[in-house]
Design a protein around this motif. Structure first.
Motif, PDB file in Angstrom:
ATOM      1  N   GLU A 356       0.844  -1.190   0.000  1.00 51.75           N
ATOM      2  CA  GLU A 356       0.000   0.000   0.000  1.00 51.75           C
ATOM      3  C   GLU A 356       0.884   1.245   0.000  1.00 51.75           C
ATOM      4  O   GLU A 356       1.815   1.353   0.797  1.00 51.75           O
ATOM      5  CB  GLU A 356      -0.918   0.009   1.226  1.00 51.75           C
ATOM      6  N   VAL A 357       0.595   2.171  -0.912  1.00 50.77           N
ATOM      7  CA  VAL A 357       1.315   3.436  -1.012  1.00 50.77           C
ATOM      8  C   VAL A 357       0.279   4.549  -0.980  1.00 50.77           C
ATOM      9  O   VAL A 357      -0.634   4.583  -1.820  1.00 50.77           O
ATOM     10  CB  VAL A 357       2.142   3.518  -2.302  1.00 50.77           C
ATOM     11  N   THR A 358       0.401   5.449  -0.022  1.00 48.28           N
ATOM     12  CA  THR A 358      -0.550   6.570   0.088  1.00 48.28           C
ATOM     13  C   THR A 358       0.227   7.872   0.198  1.00 48.28           C
ATOM     14  O   THR A 358       1.341   7.907   0.752  1.00 48.28           O
ATOM     15  CB  THR A 358      -1.465   6.410   1.317  1.00 48.28           C
ATOM     16  N   ASN A 359      -0.364   8.905  -0.322  1.00 47.76           N
ATOM     17  CA  ASN A 359       0.239  10.240  -0.233  1.00 47.76           C
ATOM     18  C   ASN A 359      -0.847  11.294  -0.393  1.00 47.76           C
ATOM     19  O   ASN A 359      -1.860  11.047  -1.063  1.00 47.76           O
ATOM     20  CB  ASN A 359       1.299  10.419  -1.323  1.00 47.76           C
ATOM     21  N   PRO A 360      -0.673  12.464   0.226  1.00 48.87           N
ATOM     22  CA  PRO A 360      -1.633  13.555  -0.004  1.00 48.87           C
ATOM     23  C   PRO A 360      -1.516  14.047  -1.442  1.00 48.87           C
ATOM     24  O   PRO A 360      -0.443  14.042  -2.037  1.00 48.87           O
ATOM     25  CB  PRO A 360      -1.197  14.624   1.001  1.00 48.87           C
ATOM     26  N   VAL A 364      -0.222  19.247  -8.255  1.00 47.70           N
ATOM     27  CA  VAL A 364      -0.361  18.659  -9.585  1.00 47.70           C
ATOM     28  C   VAL A 364      -1.467  17.624  -9.548  1.00 47.70           C
ATOM     29  O   VAL A 364      -1.634  16.897  -8.569  1.00 47.70           O
ATOM     30  CB  VAL A 364       0.965  18.017 -10.040  1.00 47.70           C
ATOM     31  N   ALA A 365      -2.253  17.519 -10.630  1.00 45.28           N
ATOM     32  CA  ALA A 365      -3.386  16.590 -10.661  1.00 45.28           C
ATOM     33  C   ALA A 365      -2.906  15.160 -10.510  1.00 45.28           C
ATOM     34  O   ALA A 365      -1.888  14.757 -11.059  1.00 45.28           O
ATOM     35  CB  ALA A 365      -4.154  16.746 -11.985  1.00 45.28           C
ATOM     36  N   ALA A 366      -3.675  14.381  -9.744  1.00 46.62           N
ATOM     37  CA  ALA A 366      -3.358  12.968  -9.550  1.00 46.62           C
ATOM     38  C   ALA A 366      -3.679  12.182 -10.813  1.00 46.62           C
ATOM     39  O   ALA A 366      -4.524  12.564 -11.600  1.00 46.62           O
ATOM     40  CB  ALA A 366      -4.165  12.419  -8.375  1.00 46.62           C
ATOM     41  N   ASP A 394      -8.703   8.414  -1.830  1.00 46.16           N
ATOM     42  CA  ASP A 394      -9.296   7.955  -0.577  1.00 46.16           C
ATOM     43  C   ASP A 394      -9.342   9.172   0.342  1.00 46.16           C
ATOM     44  O   ASP A 394      -8.420   9.436   1.119  1.00 46.16           O
ATOM     45  CB  ASP A 394      -8.455   6.831   0.022  1.00 46.16           C
ATOM     46  N   GLY A 395     -10.432   9.942   0.245  1.00 46.76           N
ATOM     47  CA  GLY A 395     -10.502  11.210   0.946  1.00 46.76           C
ATOM     48  C   GLY A 395      -9.614  12.235   0.257  1.00 46.76           C
ATOM     49  O   GLY A 395      -9.749  12.510  -0.934  1.00 46.76           O
ATOM     50  N   SER A 396      -8.677  12.759   0.997  1.00 48.62           N
ATOM     51  CA  SER A 396      -7.745  13.736   0.438  1.00 48.62           C
ATOM     52  C   SER A 396      -6.412  13.108   0.057  1.00 48.62           C
ATOM     53  O   SER A 396      -5.447  13.816  -0.242  1.00 48.62           O
ATOM     54  CB  SER A 396      -7.497  14.860   1.450  1.00 48.62           C
ATOM     55  N   ARG A 397      -6.344  11.798   0.089  1.00 49.33           N
ATOM     56  CA  ARG A 397      -5.086  11.103  -0.196  1.00 49.33           C
ATOM     57  C   ARG A 397      -5.257  10.188  -1.405  1.00 49.33           C
ATOM     58  O   ARG A 397      -6.337   9.642  -1.644  1.00 49.33           O
ATOM     59  CB  ARG A 397      -4.626  10.281   1.027  1.00 49.33           C
ATOM     60  N   TRP A 398      -4.159  10.024  -2.128  1.00 50.62           N
ATOM     61  CA  TRP A 398      -4.130   9.071  -3.246  1.00 50.62           C
ATOM     62  C   TRP A 398      -3.594   7.746  -2.712  1.00 50.62           C
ATOM     63  O   TRP A 398      -2.568   7.698  -2.043  1.00 50.62           O
ATOM     64  CB  TRP A 398      -3.235   9.593  -4.362  1.00 50.62           C
ATOM     65  N   ARG A 399      -4.312   6.663  -3.029  1.00 47.66           N
ATOM     66  CA  ARG A 399      -3.980   5.364  -2.440  1.00 47.66           C
ATOM     67  C   ARG A 399      -3.849   4.318  -3.548  1.00 47.66           C
ATOM     68  O   ARG A 399      -4.719   4.188  -4.415  1.00 47.66           O
ATOM     69  CB  ARG A 399      -5.064   4.933  -1.458  1.00 47.66           C
ATOM     70  N   VAL A 400      -2.730   3.595  -3.499  1.00 47.29           N
ATOM     71  CA  VAL A 400      -2.505   2.433  -4.374  1.00 47.29           C
ATOM     72  C   VAL A 400      -2.381   1.214  -3.476  1.00 47.29           C
ATOM     73  O   VAL A 400      -1.535   1.178  -2.571  1.00 47.29           O
ATOM     74  CB  VAL A 400      -1.231   2.608  -5.230  1.00 47.29           C
TER      75      VAL A 400
END
Length: 415
Positions: A356-360, A364-366, A394-400
């Motif tokens: 799992e990799v998450t970041n705000p 720049v557009a996700a 996932d909310g305000s974060r990008w999640r892989v």
């Protein structure tokens, strides 16, 4: 009228007639062999007295003699070339194994019999058509004929009938050749094309090649793309801080050098696979090398907070693919979010590897969850390993998130 005449004088018709006359040239020596066999069988008393059986024996002798040579694989190559060049048909490619198979040889024999019998016979009709027409014209203007009584003894009507017949013979032969050529062109794909089994083998090979090309494309995208992203960010930072912080600029340049060397090794490996040169291949990175990957990402400005569990028992193919997936996820962070904190969680849970990799989301557009070659490559890798993947906000974060089975199977180890 023009629509009827044009097909008879087209280039296709001339080429097909050349093909038929080629069958005639082959037919002549076969006829000599055929006649010799009949004489031998007749002198030995082997021919039956019944005319029907005799005709059947003669037909079987013709088929046996004319098809014997067609069992040589080279004859099929010549037949395919002649059909494509002269009949104007497009034949799908055929494998060497398919050409040598007995099924293909039997179909070549059937084609050879048709080419010699039907095509050669039509060519013979063309050869004798002109002399026959000349004979008719000679009879029309030259005298006695048994049909004179049919026309009431009128020599004028008889001459007209002969002239008309002489004029019709040649066009009829041309039409016959055009029809026979069109018929052989229709039969060529069925007899000279690849068999269903051969087509299946070709489709399997094409599918394997496509899978391999996609795999190599993913390798290039992940390794070279990651290296270019990291070096671009590091070079930009080094330029901005070259005067105010020379030490940072030196570290950035050193990191660029290391990243470029790593990318060259990956590139050499992919080129070795393309060239099928085992000596050019280099060992592939696995989850044991994630520390260096984290350092590259940190040197590009992103803060990596990693939670990595034991990875010793993971199958090699899963470890390699998981490393590439993690590399792509971190590259996307640098490319789309910039210098933001990244949380990485990696470990084995039950019978699967969880990543799992998450970041705000930065300025720049996700990346889109359903698009992008990088995310598509992640999905392809996970699907090939029988796992599941998801990527999105996932909310305000990008999640892989990726889950891959870690049970070592024979099929996985082959990949």
């Amino acid at each position: 009228m023009k629509s009827l005449v044009r097909p008879l004088v087209s280039v296709t018709t001339y080429r097909r007639w050349t093909f038929l006359l080629g069958g005639t040239a082959i037919l002549v020596p076969y006829l000599l062999i055929y006649v010799a066999l009949l004489q031998i069988m007749g002198s030995a008393g082997r021919l039956p007295a019944d005319q029907v059986l005799q005709s059947l024996v003669m037909l079987l002798a013709y088929v046996a003699v004319s098809s014997a040579v067609a069992f040589i694989p080279a004859v099929r190559i010549l037949s395919r070339t002649a059909a494509e060049t002269l009949l104007g048909v497009r034949l799908p490619a055929e494998t060497a194994e398919g050409m040598r198979s007995w099924r293909s040889r039997r179909r070549t024999a059937a084609w050879w019999v048709l080419h010699i019998g039907v095509g050669g016979g039509t060519g013979l009709a063309a050869v004798f058509a002109l002399p026959f027409a000349l004979v008719l014209l000679q009879k029309a203007f030259g005298g006695e004929n048994a049909l004179r009584e049919v026309f009431g003894g009128s020599s004028v009507l008889l001459a007209a009938a002969y002239v008309l017949l002489a004029l019709v013979v040649l066009p009829l032969v041309v039409c016959l050749g055009a029809g026979v050529g069109a018929l052989l062109a229709r039969l060529a794909p069925a007899l000279l094309g690849p068999s269903p089994a051969d087509r299946l083998v070709q489709l399997e090979r094409q599918a394997e090649q496509l899978i391999e090309r996609n795999r190599l494309a993913r390798e290039l995208h992940d390794s070279v793309g990651h290296a270019l992203t990291v070096t671009t960010l590091q070079a930009g930072a080094a330029v901005r801080l070259l005067d105010t912080d020379p030490e940072f600029a030196r570290r950035a340049l050193s990191a660029i050098e290391e990243t470029g060397r790593t990318a060259l090794e990956d590139l050499d490996h992919v080129l070795g696979l393309l060239r099928e040169d085992p000596s050019a291949r280099t060992p592939q990175r696995t989850l044991a090398d994630v520390t260096g990957l984290f350092e590259q990402t940190r040197s590009a400005g992103a803060e990596v907070r990693a939670e990595v569990g034991p990875t010793e028992g993971i199958p090699a193919v899963v470890s390699r693919e998981a490393y590439r997936i993690l590399q792509e996820a971190l590259t996307n962070v640098l490319r789309h979010a910039g210098k933001v904190p990244v949380d990485v969680r990696l470990g084995v849970c039950a019978d699967r590897l969880e990543l799992e990799v998450t970041n705000p989301v930065g300025s720049v557009a996700a990346p889109r969850a359903g698009g992008g070659s990088g995310l598509r490559g992640v999905r392809e890798r996970v699907t090939l390993l029988g796992g599941r993947s998801s990527a999105g906000l996932d909310g305000s974060r990008w999640r892989v998130h990726v889950a891959i089975p870690v049970v070592p199977t024979l099929e996985l180890e082959r990949r």
